[in-house]
Structures are given as C-alpha cells and as structure tokens.
Design a protein around this motif. Structure first.
Motif, mmCIF file in Angstrom:
data_model
loop_
_atom_site.group_PDB
_atom_site.id
_atom_site.type_symbol
_atom_site.label_atom_id
_atom_site.label_comp_id
_atom_site.label_asym_id
_atom_site.label_seq_id
_atom_site.Cartn_x
_atom_site.Cartn_y
_atom_site.Cartn_z
ATOM 1 N N ARG A 1 0.855 -1.184 0.000
ATOM 2 C CA ARG A 1 0.000 0.000 0.000
ATOM 3 C C ARG A 1 0.890 1.233 0.000
ATOM 4 N NH1 ARG A 1 -4.652 1.793 4.446
ATOM 5 N NH2 ARG A 1 -4.781 3.974 3.764
ATOM 6 N N GLU B 1 6.869 -7.000 6.009
ATOM 7 C CA GLU B 1 5.604 -7.659 6.345
ATOM 8 C C GLU B 1 4.455 -6.672 6.532
ATOM 9 O OE1 GLU B 1 7.586 -6.676 10.268
ATOM 10 O OE2 GLU B 1 8.228 -7.367 8.277
ATOM 11 N N LEU B 2 4.761 -5.387 6.683
ATOM 12 C CA LEU B 2 3.697 -4.389 6.857
ATOM 13 C C LEU B 2 2.934 -4.142 5.560
ATOM 14 C CD1 LEU B 2 5.416 -1.645 9.053
ATOM 15 C CD2 LEU B 2 4.053 -3.607 9.803
ATOM 16 N N GLN C 1 1.683 2.416 10.914
ATOM 17 C CA GLN C 1 0.717 1.406 11.342
ATOM 18 C C GLN C 1 -0.538 2.071 11.908
ATOM 19 O OE1 GLN C 1 3.248 -1.060 13.992
ATOM 20 N NE2 GLN C 1 2.476 -2.794 12.805
ATOM 21 N N VAL D 1 -2.610 3.461 8.904
ATOM 22 C CA VAL D 1 -3.366 2.480 8.105
ATOM 23 C C VAL D 1 -4.320 1.664 8.978
ATOM 24 C CG1 VAL D 1 -1.530 2.333 6.397
ATOM 25 C CG2 VAL D 1 -1.610 0.653 8.254
ATOM 26 N N GLY D 2 -4.206 1.813 10.299
ATOM 27 C CA GLY D 2 -5.173 1.190 11.201
ATOM 28 C C GLY D 2 -4.863 -0.230 11.624
ATOM 29 N N THR D 3 -3.607 -0.664 11.485
ATOM 30 C CA THR D 3 -3.272 -2.034 11.878
ATOM 31 C C THR D 3 -2.775 -2.139 13.311
ATOM 32 O OG1 THR D 3 -1.053 -1.767 10.936
ATOM 33 C CG2 THR D 3 -2.759 -2.726 9.513
ATOM 34 N N ALA D 4 -2.367 -1.030 13.916
ATOM 35 C CA ALA D 4 -1.898 -1.036 15.313
ATOM 36 C C ALA D 4 -1.912 0.391 15.827
ATOM 37 C CB ALA D 4 -0.496 -1.624 15.420
ATOM 38 N N ARG D 5 -1.928 0.539 17.155
ATOM 39 C CA ARG D 5 -1.844 1.863 17.771
ATOM 40 C C ARG D 5 -0.784 1.821 18.886
ATOM 41 N NH1 ARG D 5 -5.731 5.986 16.820
ATOM 42 N NH2 ARG D 5 -6.252 5.777 14.613
#
Length: 409
Positions: A5, A34-35, A354, A357-361
């Motif tokens: 992305r 891997e992200l 991250q 893109v909303g995969t971690a906080r």
C-alpha cells in the motif's frame, strides 16, 4: 509477496531531523516488509532553495516548495512530517489537522502546554492520527525494561532517577540562536531535553502527578547571531552579547500518579544542555523491592539488571539487547551487533504508519505530548512559587497504567 500500500509523504523543513524522517520512511519496506506499506516521498517544503534542491535530488522527493501550505493542500499527501523549529510547531500542527493530514511532529510540539493543547484540540477535533518524536522510548532495551516492570519482576517500584545531560550549549561563546529566546523556543532545557525524559518515565512506569523543581541559567548572555544564518553550534568571537531568556539546567522531584504501574513512586529528574564531558547521556534508573535496572542512551544496546538480593549473583549484570528485546530483530540478527539512533526513528516511522493504516496503535500521540508539556509547565510554576505543583492527568496517552481490577472497575 505481501501486497503493498503506497502512502504519500509530505515533509515540512529539510534540516537534520527532516533528513532523519526521510531516511526512516525509505527504510520501511526493507526493515518491515511484512507491513505491506511503501512510503512515497511526494513533496518537501523549506524556506531555503538549497534545502529544497537537496530534498529532491538527494532525499528523493518528487517536488519541493517554499510554502508548507502547498504540502498540506496536496491530495496525494497522506501523512506529513513536521520537523520545523519549535516556534512553528503549533501553527503547522493545527494547519495539518485542519487539512485532515495525519502528522508525525517533533517535540516539543509547542512552546509550552498552551501551545501543545492547541494542537491537541485541533488533532482530536479533526480525528487525525498523530505521532510524536519521542524516539528514546523505542530503544529495544527500554521496551524490555518496560516489560520487566509490568510483569512485576522488579517487585513494587519504590523510586527512580532520570538524567539527560548534553553538551550542545556548553560553549559560552555558542551563538544566541532561537533556542535561547522565549518567544521562539518557550522554555529551554525543560522543553528540549526534559520533555524526552518525562515521556520516558510516563511510558515505562507511569504519569507524573506532582512536581517540585529548580532551574538555573548558567550562561546569562551569548553572542548574537543573525537569524537564519547559523545554529547554536556556531562559535562567535568578540560578538555583541544578548540575553539568554530560558534555563540551561532543570531539576525536579516528582511523585507518580496512583494510577501508574509504579503507583506513587518518587523520583528525581535532571536535564542540562551545558554539561562538559557528557555528550548525550540519557539515563534511567528504576528501583524496586525485588530488583533494579539501569539504562544509558550512550550505551543504548545495554541494560544493567539486578534481580537477586542474596546468593552469588547479587548486583548488576550487563545484558546486551538482542532479538528478544523490542524491535531489535528487525535490524540485527543477534546481541552484540548494535543498533543506532536512526534505527529508533525507523521504529517510530513504523508505529506512525501502522496507526495511519489502522493495523496497530503502538505510537506515541498528541496526548502524550500534552502530558509531558504539562509536567514541564508545572516545573516552571514550581520554580516561580517555590512550592509543589500538581499535574492534571491526560486521557488517551500511552502511559504505563495499572491494569484495572474488573471486579472493582
């Protein structure tokens, strides 16, 4: 192959930190494949045409501009790095929020808590992702120390000590740059170095609730430099002198919140920008009923750990950071092969992207910046009143808090 992305990146100010941010973005696909995130360097802004040229021809930005508003107006810019001087942070942070851009901003976010609060208000109102340049919290040894404390390995934390001693202003003939002027920098070493130290304490053991402080301006005057012509590293012989308007040294006695992992622990925090001999000595010592630990940024890949009170192994052992520590394995295959400063900014960029893109906080955020600024403001108030000053709690931070008992809420 992980689907990629693209995330469009804008940069505001192409100084040292702007270069560090740019290299961090470029490292993401290599260090964290891997992200599935590929930062695309779109446009960089700076008042200097020479720096704009550097951004395009060396850093790899497609375009450049002298007006940061053009960066914020671009539809293909998703995230913005704000690396301008301190006095511009609040203005640009608010503008980025109003433009709907996620932003990664260097600290201090403002020239004090009021400035920082204005950016917090704008970011929360706009609902944009924010990340703060508190890079020291990402050191793998610090991440491991945080885990040890949270797991109870050190027992009940009783007291702690933190110092950040640097020498970047130890030369009395160092130029009177914007850093020494209230209107442009706000506080001195409090906002610059102590803010980092306060954030580290918040992140590892919990938020500060009370402060008693002392400050000192070691060099009351410095030779005047023409604005924009150099930095505080420049030495000026026999120049006209001007007043230093903020502090060179600060010390705090603090008590942590009863909500902190280290509930009610007391500690001392010191910061100086005029030490001789200490280059970037950033120390954190934490003492508990079952063990203690010590870390120094100048040896950031080491952690000194004591977990025995009796027997043959009483005392500190030197532990080298390795693959079990934080993000270490993304950079090096084994302990003893060291990471560096720029690697911490790569980790910071990863956490920021991250969050975007909303995969971690896992990133620091504008609430963390405001919490640290409140402590530094409380220190200044304590100096003025010669009294203990309470610090308001800030919701939404990443501070180390006690887990709630579900039966007692």
């Amino acid at each position: 192959m992980v689907p990629q992305r693209e995330v469009g990146v804008g940069l505001i100010s192409v100084g040292w930190m702007g270069k560090v941010h740019s290299r961090a973005y470029q490292s993401i696909p290599v260090v964290y494949p891997e992200l599935g995130i590929t930062p695309k360097l779109i446009i960089a802004a700076d008042t200097s045409l020479e720096r704009i040229d550097y951004a395009k021809n060396v850093l790899g930005f497609a375009e450049g501009t002298q007006d940061y508003r053009e960066v914020l107006a671009r539809e293909d810019v998703d995230v913005v790095s704000i690396c301008a001087p301190n006095f511009l942070h609040a203005e640009i942070g608010i503008a980025a929020s109003e433009a709907g851009k996620a932003f990664w901003i260097e600290k201090p976010v403002g020239r004090g808590a009021a400035d920082t609060k204005s950016v917090q208000d704008a970011a929360l109102k706009a609902g944009v992702v924010s990340s703060i340049g508190f890079n020291y919290r990402h050191a793998p040894a610090i991440e491991y120390a945080k885990e040890l404390i949270a797991s109870g390995k050190l027992g009940r934390i009783t007291n702690f000590r933190g110092t950040f001693f640097a020498d970047y202003s130890s030369e009395p003939k160092g130029a009177l740059s914007w850093r020494f002027t209230r209107e442009l920098a706000g506080s001195g070493v409090l906002g610059d170095l102590m803010g980092h130290l306060v954030d580290l304490v918040h992140y590892v053991i919990g938020p500060v609730a009370e402060v008693s402080a002392l400050t000192e301006t070691v060099y009351a005057e410095r030779p005047i430099a023409q604005m924009g012509s150099g930095t505080h590293f420049d030495i000026i012989e026999d120049g006209e002198m001007g007043p230093v308007e903020n502090e060179d040294y600060a010390a705090m006695l603090v008590r942590l919140s009863n909500k902190a992992v280290a509930e009610g622990a007391i500690g001392t925090l010191e910061a100086s920008r005029v030490t001789v001999g200490k280059r970037a000595s950033y120390n954190l010592e934490i003492y508990g009923t079952e063990g203690s630990l010590s870390w120094d940024f100048e040896r950031m890949n080491e952690l000194h750990l004591a977990l025995d009170r009796t027997g043959a192994h009483v005392g500190y052992q030197r532990i080298m950071a390795g693959p079990q520590f934080g993000d270490f394995s993304h950079f090096q295959p084994g302990a003893g092969t060291s990471m560096g400063y720029d690697d911490l900014k790569v980790i910071e960029a990863k956490k920021f992207l991250q969050a975007y893109v909303g995969t971690a906080r896992d990133n620091s955020n504008i609430n963390d910046a405001y919490a640290a600024a409140l402590v530094c403001d409380a220190a200044e108030h304590s100096v003025a009143t010669k009294a203990w000053v309470s610090v308001d709690s800030v919701p939404g931070t990443t501070a180390a808090l006690k887990l709630r008992n579900p039966l007692n809420n």
